[in-house]
Design a protein around this motif. Structure first.
Motif, mmCIF file in Angstrom:
data_model
loop_
_atom_site.group_PDB
_atom_site.id
_atom_site.type_symbol
_atom_site.label_atom_id
_atom_site.label_comp_id
_atom_site.label_asym_id
_atom_site.label_seq_id
_atom_site.Cartn_x
_atom_site.Cartn_y
_atom_site.Cartn_z
ATOM 1 N N GLN A 64 0.667 -1.269 0.161
ATOM 2 C CA GLN A 64 0.243 -0.068 0.305
ATOM 3 C C GLN A 64 1.094 0.897 -0.143
ATOM 4 O O GLN A 64 1.572 1.218 0.137
ATOM 5 C CB GLN A 64 -0.853 0.125 1.972
ATOM 6 C CG GLN A 64 -1.865 -1.170 1.095
ATOM 7 C CD GLN A 64 -2.620 -0.514 2.534
ATOM 8 O OE1 GLN A 64 -2.591 -1.880 4.026
ATOM 9 N NE2 GLN A 64 -3.953 -0.417 2.352
ATOM 10 N N SER A 65 0.419 2.394 -0.780
ATOM 11 C CA SER A 65 1.036 3.501 -0.616
ATOM 12 C C SER A 65 1.322 4.410 0.879
ATOM 13 O O SER A 65 0.152 3.334 1.953
ATOM 14 C CB SER A 65 0.405 4.800 -1.370
ATOM 15 O OG SER A 65 -1.135 4.717 -0.981
ATOM 16 N N MET A 66 1.929 4.511 1.728
ATOM 17 C CA MET A 66 2.035 5.339 3.020
ATOM 18 C C MET A 66 0.576 6.108 3.346
ATOM 19 O O MET A 66 -0.392 5.913 4.503
ATOM 20 C CB MET A 66 2.705 6.378 3.167
ATOM 21 C CG MET A 66 3.230 6.315 4.462
ATOM 22 S SD MET A 66 2.957 4.714 5.886
ATOM 23 C CE MET A 66 4.974 4.484 5.986
ATOM 24 N N ASP A 67 -0.556 6.839 2.587
ATOM 25 C CA ASP A 67 -1.218 7.441 2.144
ATOM 26 C C ASP A 67 -1.825 6.099 2.463
ATOM 27 O O ASP A 67 -2.909 6.976 3.572
ATOM 28 C CB ASP A 67 -1.236 8.219 1.240
ATOM 29 C CG ASP A 67 -0.673 9.784 1.068
ATOM 30 O OD1 ASP A 67 -0.316 10.012 2.132
ATOM 31 O OD2 ASP A 67 -0.529 10.504 0.199
ATOM 32 N N ASP A 68 -2.526 5.578 1.784
ATOM 33 C CA ASP A 68 -3.315 4.491 2.315
ATOM 34 C C ASP A 68 -3.599 3.406 3.653
ATOM 35 O O ASP A 68 -4.148 3.514 3.994
ATOM 36 C CB ASP A 68 -3.402 3.260 1.166
ATOM 37 C CG ASP A 68 -4.262 4.466 -0.508
ATOM 38 O OD1 ASP A 68 -4.605 5.609 -0.489
ATOM 39 O OD2 ASP A 68 -3.779 3.681 -1.588
ATOM 40 N N LEU A 69 -1.777 3.587 3.811
ATOM 41 C CA LEU A 69 -2.133 3.005 5.565
ATOM 42 C C LEU A 69 -2.474 3.746 6.436
ATOM 43 O O LEU A 69 -3.516 3.317 7.346
ATOM 44 C CB LEU A 69 -0.516 2.667 4.864
ATOM 45 C CG LEU A 69 -0.294 1.905 6.461
ATOM 46 C CD1 LEU A 69 -0.691 0.483 7.000
ATOM 47 C CD2 LEU A 69 1.489 1.926 6.802
ATOM 48 N N VAL A 70 -1.954 4.794 6.095
ATOM 49 C CA VAL A 70 -2.809 5.745 6.713
ATOM 50 C C VAL A 70 -4.034 6.254 6.827
ATOM 51 O O VAL A 70 -5.094 6.307 8.741
ATOM 52 C CB VAL A 70 -1.957 7.398 6.612
ATOM 53 C CG1 VAL A 70 -1.874 7.878 7.963
ATOM 54 C CG2 VAL A 70 -0.107 6.960 7.153
ATOM 55 N N ARG A 71 -4.539 6.129 5.933
ATOM 56 C CA ARG A 71 -5.740 6.044 5.642
ATOM 57 C C ARG A 71 -6.701 5.600 6.809
ATOM 58 O O ARG A 71 -7.852 5.201 7.263
ATOM 59 C CB ARG A 71 -6.825 6.640 4.626
ATOM 60 C CG ARG A 71 -7.894 7.307 4.319
ATOM 61 C CD ARG A 71 -8.169 7.624 2.891
ATOM 62 N NE ARG A 71 -7.513 8.322 1.880
ATOM 63 C CZ ARG A 71 -6.282 8.152 1.351
ATOM 64 N NH1 ARG A 71 -6.891 7.278 0.538
ATOM 65 N NH2 ARG A 71 -6.113 8.627 0.770
ATOM 66 N N GLU A 72 -6.460 3.926 6.226
ATOM 67 C CA GLU A 72 -6.692 2.772 6.906
ATOM 68 C C GLU A 72 -6.538 2.815 7.952
ATOM 69 O O GLU A 72 -7.516 2.069 8.440
ATOM 70 C CB GLU A 72 -5.877 1.612 5.924
ATOM 71 C CG GLU A 72 -7.112 -0.059 6.790
ATOM 72 C CD GLU A 72 -5.936 -1.219 5.882
ATOM 73 O OE1 GLU A 72 -5.656 -2.284 6.946
ATOM 74 O OE2 GLU A 72 -6.285 -0.796 4.990
ATOM 75 N N LEU A 73 -5.468 3.223 8.664
ATOM 76 C CA LEU A 73 -5.177 2.824 10.100
ATOM 77 C C LEU A 73 -6.068 4.063 11.458
ATOM 78 O O LEU A 73 -6.635 4.001 11.751
ATOM 79 C CB LEU A 73 -3.735 3.321 10.023
ATOM 80 C CG LEU A 73 -3.226 3.536 11.721
ATOM 81 C CD1 LEU A 73 -3.424 2.656 12.665
ATOM 82 C CD2 LEU A 73 -1.741 4.371 12.549
ATOM 83 N N SER A 74 -6.476 4.780 10.084
ATOM 84 C CA SER A 74 -7.172 6.337 10.808
ATOM 85 C C SER A 74 -8.742 5.772 11.014
ATOM 86 O O SER A 74 -9.127 6.477 11.964
ATOM 87 C CB SER A 74 -7.546 7.646 9.859
ATOM 88 O OG SER A 74 -5.937 8.564 9.879
#
Length: 88
Positions: A64-74
């Motif tokens: 995953q991109s870091m943006d997608d990963l952080v969005r999922e984590l959020s």
């Protein structure tokens, strides 16, 4: 950001030790490790660097991109807290 200095690496290891102690039920050990940080700034840096490293490992493993990963984590954090996330 360049590689961690030996001092920063020690902070990251201490932060990881806090989490490991907590997960094995050693709350006194976790508290002792938290108290061993030389100050709030060092504690913050240690946990920031640990989070950055952990997210990087998950990103590399998942693709995953870091943006997608952080969005999922959020979203996961918001669901765990019982409230919807704020739009980003």
């Amino acid at each position: 950001m360049s590689g961690p200095t030996p001092e920063a690496a020690e902070l990251v290891q201490r932060a990881a030790g806090v989490i490991a102690a907590k997960h094995r039920g050693d709350l006194a050990g976790a508290e002792d490790l938290l108290a061993a940080f030389p100050g709030e700034q060092a504690r913050t840096l240690g946990f920031y660097l640990l989070a950055d490293l952990a997210l990087g490992l998950v990103r590399a493993s998942s693709g995953q991109s870091m943006d997608d990963l952080v969005r999922e984590l959020s979203l996961l954090i918001a669901a765990t807290a019982g409230r919807p996330p704020t739009p980003s």
